[in-house]
Design a protein around this motif. Sequence first.
Motif, PDB file in Angstrom:
ATOM      1  N   UNK A  25       4.788   6.076 -20.104  1.00 28.00           N
ATOM      2  CA  UNK A  25       6.068   5.338 -19.854  1.00 28.00           C
ATOM      3  C   UNK A  25       6.573   6.048 -18.818  1.00 28.00           C
ATOM      4  N   UNK A  26       6.409   7.595 -18.555  1.00 24.60           N
ATOM      5  CA  UNK A  26       6.909   8.407 -17.453  1.00 24.60           C
ATOM      6  C   UNK A  26       6.100   7.752 -16.143  1.00 24.60           C
ATOM      7  N   UNK A  27       5.062   7.531 -16.512  1.00 26.65           N
ATOM      8  CA  UNK A  27       4.536   7.041 -15.082  1.00 26.65           C
ATOM      9  C   UNK A  27       5.110   5.617 -14.560  1.00 26.65           C
ATOM     10  N   UNK A  28       5.341   4.688 -15.647  1.00 25.24           N
ATOM     11  CA  UNK A  28       5.911   3.417 -15.380  1.00 25.24           C
ATOM     12  C   UNK A  28       7.391   3.512 -14.593  1.00 25.24           C
ATOM     13  N   UNK A  29       8.133   4.683 -15.127  1.00 22.87           N
ATOM     14  CA  UNK A  29       9.407   5.008 -14.401  1.00 22.87           C
ATOM     15  C   UNK A  29       9.130   5.393 -13.209  1.00 22.87           C
ATOM     16  N   UNK A  30       8.168   6.350 -12.799  1.00 21.81           N
ATOM     17  CA  UNK A  30       7.787   6.763 -11.652  1.00 21.81           C
ATOM     18  C   UNK A  30       7.406   5.824 -10.595  1.00 21.81           C
ATOM     19  N   UNK A  31       6.618   4.741 -11.059  1.00 21.54           N
ATOM     20  CA  UNK A  31       6.486   3.509 -10.152  1.00 21.54           C
ATOM     21  C   UNK A  31       7.674   3.012  -9.411  1.00 21.54           C
ATOM     22  N   UNK A  37      10.862   5.151  -2.708  1.00 18.63           N
ATOM     23  CA  UNK A  37      10.563   6.271  -1.667  1.00 18.63           C
ATOM     24  C   UNK A  37       9.559   5.619  -0.629  1.00 18.63           C
ATOM     25  N   UNK A  38       8.654   4.774  -0.882  1.00 17.22           N
ATOM     26  CA  UNK A  38       7.903   4.195   0.015  1.00 17.22           C
ATOM     27  C   UNK A  38       8.621   3.493   0.940  1.00 17.22           C
ATOM     28  N   UNK A  39       9.835   2.773   0.425  1.00 21.61           N
ATOM     29  CA  UNK A  39      10.668   2.023   1.308  1.00 21.61           C
ATOM     30  C   UNK A  39      11.246   2.904   2.299  1.00 21.61           C
ATOM     31  N   UNK A  40      11.957   4.092   1.737  1.00 17.80           N
ATOM     32  CA  UNK A  40      12.609   4.866   2.513  1.00 17.80           C
ATOM     33  C   UNK A  40      11.700   5.442   3.767  1.00 17.80           C
ATOM     34  N   UNK A  41      10.425   5.808   3.440  1.00 14.78           N
ATOM     35  CA  UNK A  41       9.540   6.125   4.264  1.00 14.78           C
ATOM     36  C   UNK A  41       9.286   5.350   5.385  1.00 14.78           C
ATOM     37  N   UNK A  42       9.367   4.174   5.207  1.00 16.90           N
ATOM     38  CA  UNK A  42       9.001   2.869   5.955  1.00 16.90           C
ATOM     39  C   UNK A  42      10.281   2.395   6.673  1.00 16.90           C
ATOM     40  N   UNK A  43      11.397   2.849   6.221  1.00 24.21           N
ATOM     41  CA  UNK A  43      12.641   2.337   7.050  1.00 24.21           C
ATOM     42  C   UNK A  43      13.218   0.966   6.514  1.00 24.21           C
ATOM     43  N   UNK A  44      12.512   0.588   5.265  1.00 24.88           N
ATOM     44  CA  UNK A  44      12.795  -0.547   4.760  1.00 24.88           C
ATOM     45  C   UNK A  44      14.079  -0.441   3.653  1.00 24.88           C
ATOM     46  N   UNK A  45      14.327  -1.701   3.285  1.00 20.16           N
ATOM     47  CA  UNK A  45      15.281  -1.746   2.268  1.00 20.16           C
ATOM     48  C   UNK A  45      14.211  -2.076   1.032  1.00 20.16           C
ATOM     49  N   UNK A  46      14.755  -1.790  -0.247  1.00 16.35           N
ATOM     50  CA  UNK A  46      13.476  -1.945  -1.467  1.00 16.35           C
ATOM     51  C   UNK A  46      13.269  -3.459  -1.590  1.00 16.35           C
ATOM     52  N   UNK A  47      13.975  -4.443  -1.416  1.00 21.40           N
ATOM     53  CA  UNK A  47      13.571  -5.738  -1.430  1.00 21.40           C
ATOM     54  C   UNK A  47      12.406  -6.303  -0.358  1.00 21.40           C
ATOM     55  N   UNK A  48      12.780  -5.607   0.767  1.00 21.24           N
ATOM     56  CA  UNK A  48      11.665  -5.876   2.046  1.00 21.24           C
ATOM     57  C   UNK A  48      10.282  -5.036   1.431  1.00 21.24           C
ATOM     58  N   UNK A  49      10.335  -4.127   1.064  1.00 16.90           N
ATOM     59  CA  UNK A  49       9.250  -3.340   0.570  1.00 16.90           C
ATOM     60  C   UNK A  49       8.576  -3.931  -0.398  1.00 16.90           C
ATOM     61  N   UNK A  50       9.195  -4.468  -1.488  1.00 19.86           N
ATOM     62  CA  UNK A  50       8.592  -5.247  -2.582  1.00 19.86           C
ATOM     63  C   UNK A  50       8.028  -6.484  -2.336  1.00 19.86           C
ATOM     64  N   UNK A  51       8.920  -7.017  -1.138  1.00 19.62           N
ATOM     65  CA  UNK A  51       8.387  -8.344  -0.559  1.00 19.62           C
ATOM     66  C   UNK A  51       6.837  -8.011   0.045  1.00 19.62           C
ATOM     67  N   UNK A  52       6.727  -7.255   0.752  1.00 19.56           N
ATOM     68  CA  UNK A  52       5.468  -6.731   1.356  1.00 19.56           C
ATOM     69  C   UNK A  52       4.566  -6.498   0.234  1.00 19.56           C
ATOM     70  N   UNK A  53       4.849  -5.727  -0.731  1.00 23.46           N
ATOM     71  CA  UNK A  53       3.817  -5.306  -1.864  1.00 23.46           C
ATOM     72  C   UNK A  53       3.375  -6.871  -2.527  1.00 23.46           C
ATOM     73  N   UNK A  54       4.233  -7.730  -2.908  1.00 19.38           N
ATOM     74  CA  UNK A  54       3.737  -8.748  -3.429  1.00 19.38           C
ATOM     75  C   UNK A  54       2.854  -9.620  -2.402  1.00 19.38           C
ATOM     76  N   UNK A  55       2.920  -9.594  -1.155  1.00 26.85           N
ATOM     77  CA  UNK A  55       2.260 -10.484  -0.227  1.00 26.85           C
ATOM     78  C   UNK A  55       0.812  -9.731  -0.097  1.00 26.85           C
ATOM     79  N   UNK A  56       0.752  -8.429   0.130  1.00 26.64           N
ATOM     80  CA  UNK A  56      -0.458  -7.726   0.065  1.00 26.64           C
ATOM     81  C   UNK A  56      -1.126  -7.789  -1.222  1.00 26.64           C
ATOM     82  N   UNK A  57      -0.637  -7.905  -2.344  1.00 24.44           N
ATOM     83  CA  UNK A  57      -1.152  -8.060  -3.651  1.00 24.44           C
ATOM     84  C   UNK A  57      -1.569  -9.220  -4.182  1.00 24.44           C
TER      85      UNK A  57
END
Length: 171
Positions: A25-31, A37-57
């Motif tokens: 459960x701790x790992x799921x929260x950390x996900x 954190x990935x979105x911040x590192x890429x300079x994206x907002x959370x929705x944009x980063x999630x969209x990219x994740x959906x497209x990649x996966x």
Amino acid sequence: MEGVPPTGESARVAPPSSEASRALRDMLRLAGDTRAALARRLGLNATDATAIDHLVSSPEPLGPVELGNRLGIRSASATTLVDRLVQAGHVARTPHPHDRRRLSLQVTESAVGEVLEALRPMLVGVDRAVARLTPEQAEATTAFLREVGEVMREYVATAPDEPPRTRADRG
């Protein structure tokens, strides 16, 4: 949720309390924190980063409508999001491989490279942790994670399309 007293039906079934269940459960929260954190590192907002994740996966090509559905946003918002990702060079619109009338969205090679570079410190750390496992531990861990993944996929697949009506909605 931890610290929240159970009510209703959930009061009859206590959440798993083993050390392994708590760690998972701790790992799921950390996900979620990792995605942010990935979105911040890429300079994206959370929705944009999630969209990219959906497209990649996604195993199948996604168009703007399917992407919007996965993100839970309306068509106009999905179009704005896709325009923003295309403008930033993260996504390209391409002909759909099976339906010439449709477009599919492809993450650009440069965006994949940026994501991998941003994830590198975490991926190296995960690889170090895996390398410390014996082959038997690695096999058991893999089997466990795959089984938990199936449980989670089933949970997602059986969720209602719309949230239940609240008491206020019922009048």
